[in-house]
Design a protein around this motif. Sequence first.
Motif, PDB file in Angstrom:
ATOM      1  N   LEU A   1       2.963  17.987  -5.696  1.00 30.90           N
ATOM      2  CA  LEU A   1       2.275  19.146  -6.263  1.00 30.90           C
ATOM      3  C   LEU A   1       1.500  18.810  -7.531  1.00 30.90           C
ATOM      4  O   LEU A   1       0.629  19.578  -7.952  1.00 30.90           O
ATOM      5  CB  LEU A   1       3.284  20.264  -6.543  1.00 30.90           C
ATOM      6  CG  LEU A   1       4.000  20.818  -5.298  1.00 30.90           C
ATOM      7  CD1 LEU A   1       5.025  21.866  -5.704  1.00 30.90           C
ATOM      8  CD2 LEU A   1       2.996  21.405  -4.309  1.00 30.90           C
ATOM      9  N   SER A   2       1.780  17.646  -8.137  1.00 29.33           N
ATOM     10  CA  SER A   2       1.049  17.245  -9.343  1.00 29.33           C
ATOM     11  C   SER A   2      -0.419  16.909  -9.041  1.00 29.33           C
ATOM     12  O   SER A   2      -1.260  16.941  -9.936  1.00 29.33           O
ATOM     13  CB  SER A   2       1.717  16.018  -9.978  1.00 29.33           C
ATOM     14  OG  SER A   2       1.484  14.852  -9.185  1.00 29.33           O
ATOM     15  N   GLY A   3      -0.706  16.569  -7.796  1.00 29.86           N
ATOM     16  CA  GLY A   3      -2.065  16.197  -7.412  1.00 29.86           C
ATOM     17  C   GLY A   3      -2.412  14.751  -7.683  1.00 29.86           C
ATOM     18  O   GLY A   3      -3.503  14.291  -7.339  1.00 29.86           O
TER      19      GLY A   3
ATOM     20  N   GLU B   1       0.820  -1.217   0.000  1.00 33.13           N
ATOM     21  CA  GLU B   1       0.000   0.000   0.000  1.00 33.13           C
ATOM     22  C   GLU B   1       0.853   1.265   0.000  1.00 33.13           C
ATOM     23  O   GLU B   1       0.404   2.317  -0.464  1.00 33.13           O
ATOM     24  CB  GLU B   1      -0.929   0.014   1.221  1.00 33.13           C
ATOM     25  CG  GLU B   1      -2.049  -0.996   1.178  1.00 33.13           C
ATOM     26  CD  GLU B   1      -1.589  -2.405   1.568  1.00 33.13           C
ATOM     27  OE1 GLU B   1      -0.411  -2.553   1.979  1.00 33.13           O
ATOM     28  OE2 GLU B   1      -2.392  -3.343   1.456  1.00 33.13           O
ATOM     29  N   ALA B   2       2.080   1.188   0.526  1.00 33.21           N
ATOM     30  CA  ALA B   2       2.921   2.377   0.623  1.00 33.21           C
ATOM     31  C   ALA B   2       3.918   2.460  -0.523  1.00 33.21           C
ATOM     32  O   ALA B   2       3.788   3.302  -1.425  1.00 33.21           O
ATOM     33  CB  ALA B   2       3.661   2.380   1.970  1.00 33.21           C
ATOM     34  N   PHE B   3       4.900   1.556  -0.543  1.00 33.85           N
ATOM     35  CA  PHE B   3       5.948   1.628  -1.564  1.00 33.85           C
ATOM     36  C   PHE B   3       5.388   1.486  -2.977  1.00 33.85           C
ATOM     37  O   PHE B   3       5.651   2.297  -3.860  1.00 33.85           O
ATOM     38  CB  PHE B   3       6.991   0.531  -1.345  1.00 33.85           C
ATOM     39  CG  PHE B   3       7.607   0.529   0.027  1.00 33.85           C
ATOM     40  CD1 PHE B   3       8.008   1.715   0.629  1.00 33.85           C
ATOM     41  CD2 PHE B   3       7.804  -0.659   0.707  1.00 33.85           C
ATOM     42  CE1 PHE B   3       8.585   1.711   1.884  1.00 33.85           C
ATOM     43  CE2 PHE B   3       8.380  -0.674   1.975  1.00 33.85           C
ATOM     44  CZ  PHE B   3       8.773   0.513   2.561  1.00 33.85           C
ATOM     45  N   ARG B   4       4.611   0.429  -3.187  1.00 36.92           N
ATOM     46  CA  ARG B   4       4.175   0.124  -4.555  1.00 36.92           C
ATOM     47  C   ARG B   4       3.145   1.122  -5.074  1.00 36.92           C
ATOM     48  O   ARG B   4       3.059   1.375  -6.269  1.00 36.92           O
ATOM     49  CB  ARG B   4       3.624  -1.303  -4.625  1.00 36.92           C
ATOM     50  CG  ARG B   4       4.587  -2.372  -4.141  1.00 36.92           C
ATOM     51  CD  ARG B   4       5.968  -2.266  -4.792  1.00 36.92           C
ATOM     52  NE  ARG B   4       6.950  -3.134  -4.149  1.00 36.92           N
ATOM     53  CZ  ARG B   4       8.255  -3.014  -4.286  1.00 36.92           C
ATOM     54  NH1 ARG B   4       8.755  -2.049  -5.036  1.00 36.92           N
ATOM     55  NH2 ARG B   4       9.073  -3.841  -3.652  1.00 36.92           N
ATOM     56  N   LYS B   5       2.364   1.694  -4.158  1.00 35.93           N
ATOM     57  CA  LYS B   5       1.377   2.694  -4.576  1.00 35.93           C
ATOM     58  C   LYS B   5       2.069   3.924  -5.160  1.00 35.93           C
ATOM     59  O   LYS B   5       1.587   4.538  -6.112  1.00 35.93           O
ATOM     60  CB  LYS B   5       0.504   3.086  -3.379  1.00 35.93           C
ATOM     61  CG  LYS B   5      -0.675   3.976  -3.728  1.00 35.93           C
ATOM     62  CD  LYS B   5      -1.492   4.287  -2.481  1.00 35.93           C
ATOM     63  CE  LYS B   5      -2.289   3.094  -2.014  1.00 35.93           C
ATOM     64  NZ  LYS B   5      -3.146   3.401  -0.852  1.00 35.93           N
TER      65      LYS B   5
ATOM     66  N   HIS C   1       3.814   6.101  -9.942  1.00 31.16           N
ATOM     67  CA  HIS C   1       3.696   7.547 -10.167  1.00 31.16           C
ATOM     68  C   HIS C   1       5.063   8.225 -10.180  1.00 31.16           C
ATOM     69  O   HIS C   1       5.315   9.096 -11.026  1.00 31.16           O
ATOM     70  CB  HIS C   1       2.801   8.172  -9.090  1.00 31.16           C
ATOM     71  CG  HIS C   1       1.395   7.666  -9.106  1.00 31.16           C
ATOM     72  ND1 HIS C   1       0.542   7.880 -10.166  1.00 31.16           N
ATOM     73  CD2 HIS C   1       0.704   6.916  -8.204  1.00 31.16           C
ATOM     74  CE1 HIS C   1      -0.631   7.310  -9.919  1.00 31.16           C
ATOM     75  NE2 HIS C   1      -0.559   6.719  -8.732  1.00 31.16           N
ATOM     76  N   ILE C   2       5.939   7.835  -9.254  1.00 29.07           N
ATOM     77  CA  ILE C   2       7.262   8.468  -9.233  1.00 29.07           C
ATOM     78  C   ILE C   2       8.079   8.021 -10.437  1.00 29.07           C
ATOM     79  O   ILE C   2       8.869   8.807 -10.980  1.00 29.07           O
ATOM     80  CB  ILE C   2       7.995   8.170  -7.908  1.00 29.07           C
ATOM     81  CG1 ILE C   2       9.213   9.083  -7.754  1.00 29.07           C
ATOM     82  CG2 ILE C   2       8.409   6.708  -7.804  1.00 29.07           C
ATOM     83  CD1 ILE C   2       8.910  10.545  -7.609  1.00 29.07           C
ATOM     84  N   TYR C   3       7.875   6.790 -10.918  1.00 24.03           N
ATOM     85  CA  TYR C   3       8.600   6.337 -12.100  1.00 24.03           C
ATOM     86  C   TYR C   3       8.240   7.204 -13.304  1.00 24.03           C
ATOM     87  O   TYR C   3       9.115   7.588 -14.088  1.00 24.03           O
ATOM     88  CB  TYR C   3       8.286   4.866 -12.416  1.00 24.03           C
ATOM     89  CG  TYR C   3       8.857   4.434 -13.754  1.00 24.03           C
ATOM     90  CD1 TYR C   3      10.220   4.189 -13.904  1.00 24.03           C
ATOM     91  CD2 TYR C   3       8.036   4.304 -14.882  1.00 24.03           C
ATOM     92  CE1 TYR C   3      10.752   3.823 -15.133  1.00 24.03           C
ATOM     93  CE2 TYR C   3       8.560   3.946 -16.110  1.00 24.03           C
ATOM     94  CZ  TYR C   3       9.923   3.703 -16.235  1.00 24.03           C
ATOM     95  OH  TYR C   3      10.447   3.351 -17.455  1.00 24.03           O
ATOM     96  N   LYS C   4       6.959   7.520 -13.449  1.00 23.11           N
ATOM     97  CA  LYS C   4       6.536   8.362 -14.587  1.00 23.11           C
ATOM     98  C   LYS C   4       7.203   9.737 -14.511  1.00 23.11           C
ATOM     99  O   LYS C   4       7.638  10.286 -15.537  1.00 23.11           O
ATOM    100  CB  LYS C   4       5.020   8.516 -14.601  1.00 23.11           C
ATOM    101  CG  LYS C   4       4.503   9.296 -15.815  1.00 23.11           C
ATOM    102  CD  LYS C   4       2.996   9.381 -15.825  1.00 23.11           C
ATOM    103  CE  LYS C   4       2.485  10.016 -17.117  1.00 23.11           C
ATOM    104  NZ  LYS C   4       3.081  11.342 -17.395  1.00 23.11           N
TER     105      LYS C   4
END
Length: 325
Positions: free
Chosen positions: A158-160, A124-128, A132-135
């Motif tokens: 800040l991307s939301g 729920e934490a790392f994989r979630k 998004h951070i990879y993109k």
Amino acid sequence: MNTNQKPISEFLEKHFLHFNAASLLDAAKGYEDQLNKGAKMLVSMAGAMSTAEIGKIFAEVIRRDMVHIISCTGANLEEDIMNLVAHSHYKRIPNYRDLTPTDEWELLLKGLNRVTDTCIPEEEAFRKLQKHIYKIWKDAEENEERLFPHDFMYRLLLSGVLEQYYEIDVKNSWMYAAAQKNLPMVVPGWEDSTMGNIFASYVIKGELKASTMKSGIEYMTYLANWYQTNSDDGIGFFQIGGGIAGDFPICVVPMLYQDLEQTETPFWSYFCQISDSTTSYGSYSGAVPNEKITWGKLDIDTPKFIIESDATIVAPLIFAYLLNM
């Protein structure tokens, strides 16, 4: 003394009069004196302070401009965001001292990574966060951008894109407060964090370039420039815990003074360390502040405080005093 005091500040003034309690109050007053005279303050944060939910009070310290630059571990950087998006999945284990190796293995199989009495839920934490951070990493690389680790995290917040996952009030996220202010930050040794490991895995797989992420040397040069620009009225050093989060930034002064021969560089104007590492032989985290004089970090007259106690108890009380709570 603060005016218009509130219960916590009044309690500290009345009862915290001796030993570590007195050191806590003296350090809080010293921090306040620094701000009152226009000095800047660096806060360094080690340990698992984000998992301890320091954001509930530290975010307000940031919003009120009581900290001007942060040095923190990669774990604290990411774990504040993990708590923001996966709080309900965290598991507290009050009897953690009684766990057997078999009990610990069962936690691993459940995807629960333990930090003392609190387990961070991996899925729920790392994989979630990972997709998004990879993109954001990949988009930056394709645009030939190079950023610091904290800049990528700021961009993520800040991307939301994470708002759909929020499980706590965002005002309790110190990282979100820092992102809103674009607060200067250094994150030494980021590579040993979970996100640092994930980034390295993409580099190994050939999906990202290592050069997309700015390095520790670039963090030091960034910090040197910031120090030179902001030291006219003094810069204090408030250290929560030991380790690289404190060791890395405090060295910028002797580097400027000795290695760059900029002998007009002012020493840190205030120093406080909260640590459970008592004074010992050869322990850097257990070194008393006066030892830092010999390394060209502190001056003879620099206000110096050391509080030998649990940072999860001490830091919120000092911040509460500063906030006049």
